[in-house]
Design an enzyme around this catalytic site. Structure first.
Site, PDB file in Angstrom:
ATOM      1  NE  ARG A  33       2.126  -0.514   8.261  1.00 13.22           N
ATOM      2  CZ  ARG A  33       1.647  -0.534   9.497  1.00 13.22           C
ATOM      3  NH1 ARG A  33       0.791  -1.508   9.847  1.00 13.22           N
ATOM      4  NH2 ARG A  33       1.976   0.388  10.388  1.00 13.22           N
TER       5      ARG A  33
ATOM      6  CG  ASP B  81       0.160  -8.521   2.116  1.00 14.20           C
ATOM      7  OD1 ASP B  81       0.295  -7.860   3.164  1.00 14.20           O
ATOM      8  OD2 ASP B  81      -0.956  -8.752   1.590  1.00 14.20           O
TER       9      ASP B  81
ATOM     10  CE1 TYR C 163       0.256  -2.348  -4.150  1.00 13.78           C
ATOM     11  CE2 TYR C 163      -1.404  -0.624  -4.030  1.00 13.78           C
ATOM     12  CZ  TYR C 163      -0.435  -1.397  -3.424  1.00 13.78           C
ATOM     13  OH  TYR C 163      -0.145  -1.216  -2.084  1.00 13.78           O
TER      14      TYR C 163
ATOM     15  NE  ARG D  80      -2.170 -11.867  -3.125  1.00  7.11           N
ATOM     16  CZ  ARG D  80      -1.840 -12.502  -1.999  1.00  7.11           C
ATOM     17  NH1 ARG D  80      -1.377 -11.810  -0.958  1.00  7.11           N
ATOM     18  NH2 ARG D  80      -1.942 -13.810  -1.912  1.00  7.11           N
TER      19      ARG D  80
END
Length: 255
Positions: A50, A52, A111, A202
């Site tokens: 999921r 953001d 990622y 992040r």
């Protein structure tokens, strides 16, 4: 009901994230609406991760249960037609076993995070990178990143609203790469693990940027990790440079 895996690419800027929301646009909601245009709904699809608000997908994977058998190519073409003008594309579709699950069958998520280093405002890359004005030391950031690889309590790099049952995770790779592009020098972070905590990537990048800028020493990353305190984390970087770049399965459904 035959099940299909979908490889999904999307630009995250117009969406409040992947997950369907009642009053805001989402990637999941747009795909479910497109599915309802080609077969009677309602549809509920599941995804490998999921993302953001503002985060992009290069190779997100989801699955959908259909009422009839579809040729995978025709299914992807029909969905792409009904997804217009959303910046979402079904890159591939594949028939999978009925017990195959986009999330629970996955053993790896990958990622990519991009930092653009230049003073002039980004134009073509606006919304696709985190832009900083100063050069960053990629070697120092890699030295700091090496402290994060392995099995750790990642409480320091976990959002306060993270719903994971435990902060213990195994980070398989965090590689820092300098890349020369037509629009300027970039730093790319390639991050790989079975699963991630909320805002973990992040938080990593925001902390390592401080190392690259010289505000932190590489060993300060280890100190922050060992503190198991969210207050020890560096700034959480903005979402627009983050991409879900790939999902790994024991057997690739798209080959």
């Amino acid at each position: 009901m035959p099940r299909y895996a979908l490889q999904v690419e999307y630009h995250g800027h117009p969406f409040a994230g992947w997950q369907r929301q009642a009053d805001q646009p989402s990637v999941q909601g747009a795909i479910e609406a497109a599915l309802a245009r080609i077969e009677p709904g309602p549809f509920t699809i599941a995804a490998a991760g999921r993302t953001d608000a503002g985060v992009h997908g290069l190779a997100q994977v989801a699955h959908a249960d259909m009422a009839k058998e579809w040729d995978p190519f025709r299914l992807s073409e029909a969905l792409n037609y009904h997804l217009k003008p959303n910046p979402i594309a079904i890159v591939q579709a594949a028939r999978v076993d009925d017990d195959w699950h986009a999330r629970f069958s996955a053993h790896e998520r990958r990622y990519l995070f991009r930092i653009l280093m230049r003073r002039a405002p980004a134009t073509h890359q606006a919304g696709l990178v985190w832009q900083v004005s100063q050069p960053l030391d990629a070697d120092a950031m890699q030295e700091g990143a090496n402290h994060l690889i392995g099995h750790h309590d990642f409480t320091t790099f976990r959002s306060s609203i993270c719903q994971a049952a435990s902060p213990l995770k195994t980070l398989d790779a965090l590689d820092v790469e300098s890349v020369d592009t037509l629009w300027g020098p970039e730093i790319h972070f390639h991050v790989r693990a079975r699963s991630f905590l909320h805002n973990q990537v992040r938080s990593f990048v925001g902390t390592l940027e401080r190392v690259g800028a010289g505000a932190w020493a590489p060993e300060d990353v280890r100190t922050a990790l060992d503190s198991k305190s969210r207050a020890a984390c560096g700034p959480v970087c903005p979402p627009q440079g983050l991409y879900l770049a790939g999902v790994g399965y024991p057997s690739d459904p798209f080959t």
